[in-house]
Design an enzyme around this catalytic site. Sequence first.
Site, short mmCIF file in Angstrom:
data_model
loop_
_atom_site.label_atom_id
_atom_site.label_comp_id
_atom_site.label_asym_id
_atom_site.label_seq_id
_atom_site.Cartn_x
_atom_site.Cartn_y
_atom_site.Cartn_z
N LYS A 26 0.98 -1.25 -0.15
CA LYS A 26 -0.14 -0.03 -0.03
C LYS A 26 0.81 1.10 -0.03
O LYS A 26 0.39 2.36 -0.55
CB LYS A 26 -1.11 -0.09 1.24
CG LYS A 26 -1.50 1.46 1.80
CD LYS A 26 -1.92 1.36 2.91
CE LYS A 26 -2.20 2.62 3.61
NZ LYS A 26 -1.01 3.52 3.98
N ASN A 27 2.16 1.14 0.74
CA ASN A 27 2.87 2.39 0.60
C ASN A 27 3.96 2.53 -0.42
O ASN A 27 4.61 3.45 -0.35
CB ASN A 27 3.53 2.43 2.15
CG ASN A 27 2.78 2.84 3.32
OD1 ASN A 27 1.55 3.18 3.03
ND2 ASN A 27 3.01 2.71 4.41
N ARG A 100 -3.57 9.76 1.48
CA ARG A 100 -2.69 10.93 1.67
C ARG A 100 -2.01 11.31 0.38
O ARG A 100 -1.08 12.15 0.30
CB ARG A 100 -1.65 10.58 2.82
CG ARG A 100 -2.22 10.72 4.07
CD ARG A 100 -1.23 10.78 5.36
NE ARG A 100 -0.78 11.98 5.36
CZ ARG A 100 -1.34 12.91 5.67
NH1 ARG A 100 -2.62 12.93 6.06
NH2 ARG A 100 -0.79 14.21 5.92
N CYS A 124 -4.71 8.19 7.92
CA CYS A 124 -5.41 7.74 9.25
C CYS A 124 -5.04 9.10 10.40
O CYS A 124 -4.29 9.75 10.26
CB CYS A 124 -4.44 6.56 9.70
SG CYS A 124 -5.06 5.10 8.76
N ASP A 314 3.71 1.22 11.81
CA ASP A 314 2.42 0.68 11.32
C ASP A 314 2.09 -0.95 11.78
O ASP A 314 1.32 -1.57 11.54
CB ASP A 314 2.26 0.60 9.82
CG ASP A 314 2.12 2.20 9.16
OD1 ASP A 314 2.02 2.90 10.01
OD2 ASP A 314 2.37 2.35 7.89
N VAL A 336 6.76 7.73 16.48
CA VAL A 336 6.38 8.39 15.02
C VAL A 336 5.02 9.28 15.11
O VAL A 336 5.19 10.35 14.38
CB VAL A 336 6.50 7.24 13.97
CG1 VAL A 336 6.26 7.96 12.73
CG2 VAL A 336 7.48 6.33 13.92
C1 LIG Z 1 0.77 6.37 2.51
C2 LIG Z 1 2.04 6.24 3.29
O1 LIG Z 1 3.33 5.86 2.72
N1 LIG Z 1 1.99 6.41 4.54
C3 LIG Z 1 2.97 5.97 5.44
C4 LIG Z 1 3.85 7.20 5.64
O2 LIG Z 1 2.81 8.36 6.11
P1 LIG Z 1 3.58 9.81 6.00
O3 LIG Z 1 4.46 9.88 4.71
O4 LIG Z 1 2.32 10.80 6.14
O5 LIG Z 1 4.52 9.67 7.21
P2 LIG Z 1 5.73 10.82 7.49
O6 LIG Z 1 7.00 9.62 7.74
O7 LIG Z 1 5.77 11.68 6.60
O8 LIG Z 1 5.34 11.28 9.06
C5 LIG Z 1 6.24 11.01 10.13
C6 LIG Z 1 6.19 12.11 11.28
O9 LIG Z 1 6.74 13.27 10.43
C7 LIG Z 1 5.72 14.50 10.63
N2 LIG Z 1 5.51 15.28 9.47
C8 LIG Z 1 5.72 14.77 8.25
C9 LIG Z 1 5.39 15.40 7.06
C10 LIG Z 1 5.34 16.99 7.55
O10 LIG Z 1 5.38 17.77 6.39
N3 LIG Z 1 5.44 17.58 8.62
C11 LIG Z 1 5.80 16.69 9.69
O11 LIG Z 1 5.68 17.07 11.05
C12 LIG Z 1 4.30 13.49 10.87
O12 LIG Z 1 3.39 14.25 11.62
C13 LIG Z 1 4.97 12.29 11.84
O13 LIG Z 1 5.08 12.68 12.87
O14 LIG Z 1 4.85 7.08 6.71
C14 LIG Z 1 4.45 6.52 7.85
C15 LIG Z 1 5.78 6.37 8.62
O15 LIG Z 1 6.60 5.33 8.05
C16 LIG Z 1 3.50 5.40 7.84
O16 LIG Z 1 2.86 5.27 9.16
C17 LIG Z 1 2.41 5.37 6.70
O17 LIG Z 1 1.73 4.37 6.80
C1 LIG Z 2 -0.83 5.46 8.76
C2 LIG Z 2 -0.88 4.55 7.70
O1 LIG Z 2 -1.39 5.09 6.63
P1 LIG Z 2 -1.43 6.54 5.72
O2 LIG Z 2 -0.44 7.21 5.83
O3 LIG Z 2 -2.14 6.10 4.23
O4 LIG Z 2 -2.74 7.09 6.53
C3 LIG Z 2 -1.03 3.24 7.93
O5 LIG Z 2 -0.70 2.53 6.81
O6 LIG Z 2 -0.87 2.56 8.70
#
Ligand SMILES: CC(=O)N[C@H]1[C@@H](OP(=O)(O)OP(=O)(O)OC[C@H]2O[C@@H](n3ccc(=O)[nH]c3=O)[C@H](O)[C@@H]2O)O[C@H](CO)[C@@H](O)[C@@H]1O
Ligand SMILES: C=C(OP(=O)(O)O)C(=O)O
Length: 447
Positions: A26-27, A100, A124, A314, A336
């Site tokens: 999915k990711n 997202r 989520c 996750d 995280v």
């Molecule tokens: C679709 C997808 O791939 N989702 C995954 C992706 O989410 P996603 O890419 O949204 O997660 P991030 O790694 O960016 O987020 C990690 C942390 O960074 C913070 N943050 C992020 C971006 C930003 O602009 N500012 C900021 O503060 C977030 O609030 C969080 O606390 O990686 C996460 C961490 O492995 C996984 O749990 C999700 O399943």
């Molecule tokens: C947090 C998750 O995904 P998303 O970033 O798509 O919300 C997840 O796959 O557990």
Amino acid sequence: MTRSNDVLLVHGGTPLEGEINVRGAKNLVPKAMVAALLGSAPSRLRNVPDIRDVRVVRGLLQLHGVTVRPGDESGELVMDPTHVESANVADIDAHAGSSRIPILFCGPLLHRLGHAFIPGLGGCDIGGRPIDFHFDVLRQFGATIEKRADGQYLEAPHRLRGTKIRLPYPSVGSTEQVLLTAVLAEGVTELSNAAVEPEIEDLICVLQKMGAIISMDTDRTIRITGVDKLGGYNHRALPDRLEAASWASAALATEGSVYVRGARQREMMTFLNTFRKVGGAFDIGDEGIRFWHPGGKLNAIALETDVHPGFQTDWQQPLVVALTQASGLSIVHETVYESRLGFTSALNQMGAHIQLYRECLGGSACRFGQRNFLHSAVVSGPTRLQGSDLVIPDLRGGFSYLIAALAAQGTSRVHGIDLINRGYENFMHKLVELGAKVELPNGGEAI
Ligand SMILES: CC(=O)N[C@H]1[C@@H](OP(=O)(O)OP(=O)(O)OC[C@H]2O[C@@H](n3ccc(=O)[nH]c3=O)[C@H](O)[C@@H]2O)O[C@H](CO)[C@@H](O)[C@@H]1O
Ligand SMILES: C=C(OP(=O)(O)O)C(=O)O
């Protein structure tokens, strides 16, 4: 309010036994689909699961003039981006749904059209999930961003330029934003403090197949040399290590045995070490991994989630259900997301003993310590779980509730199961294959 076919009755107490198959991650898959936008020729993506996040991105690509059709083999998509065009803002907004991924359209659309519109994002509800890093890096490439009531409007009046970026935190999405933008930008981009999750490496493989020049150092630095043009790709998506771990946790919590065809050791090493410490058994084969409860007691552990190669966040929620069956006190420190432990209150309602704390318990101090977030848990076990009425809060929390309901005595009504379709392909069918006693009320059709 949930629809009646959005409720699952789960009769607990039967171990999950058998074999299921996991397909592409999915990711990774939706992001590889976005990458197809960058090419001047069609791309073929294989091992694509039928999950909602894939359907959302497919719809968004089509809105932008990309033709998307099934390929010859099951799970193959062929995407032709020859005629990329602007999409109607209202259509994008209506289509973006619960995912997202729309934020990752920025770079490719800026390169192809000179402008992009990003609607409100789904995903989520497990923390604030800001997108400030994304916009900071896009500005560094030379984009302008205007926030309006319906979303963010971006423009790139000139070709985007490579730049030197340091992320404040190794964010997965922001790293992907940089990759998808830098590959066609002018000159070199150096990204430090990058995320290095296996799904990011696989996205880099996709981009390299398209003609990109990307190198990864061992210190979280990624260098991208921009090129003028990219072609299509032919790629088999890496398997979903998050889904695989969910089924592993389900096998452990229900005292069962599940062979996960498609699961791979390489991307799951950290999970496998933890699974073994808890007392779970596994056998790694060429085609998949069998996970089982070997009998006897499970062990309490200290667990801290982290960016790769740490314990993936996750994986946390499903494993917590298994920890309710371990003897002693387990400590879980979620570093995280600030709000990823709220799902435990329903487990307590089922009979678990889980206490949440604001402090950073166990390992190291994280970004959330002293900031009023209940991001550490102490799980006291083993506890007998009883069936209950459960409302699914998020994707992994939802799967965790299914596991808890399967491990519990009696019947649970699990509300909001449609959310699970966002990331778990055909989960109802898989549950039935594994011998779970589940039914839709009034004999309804599986959604
Ligand atoms: C679709 C997808 O791939 N989702 C995954 C992706 O989410 P996603 O890419 O949204 O997660 P991030 O790694 O960016 O987020 C990690 C942390 O960074 C913070 N943050 C992020 C971006 C930003 O602009 N500012 C900021 O503060 C977030 O609030 C969080 O606390 O990686 C996460 C961490 O492995 C996984 O749990 C999700 O399943
Ligand atoms: C947090 C998750 O995904 P998303 O970033 O798509 O919300 C997840 O796959 O557990």
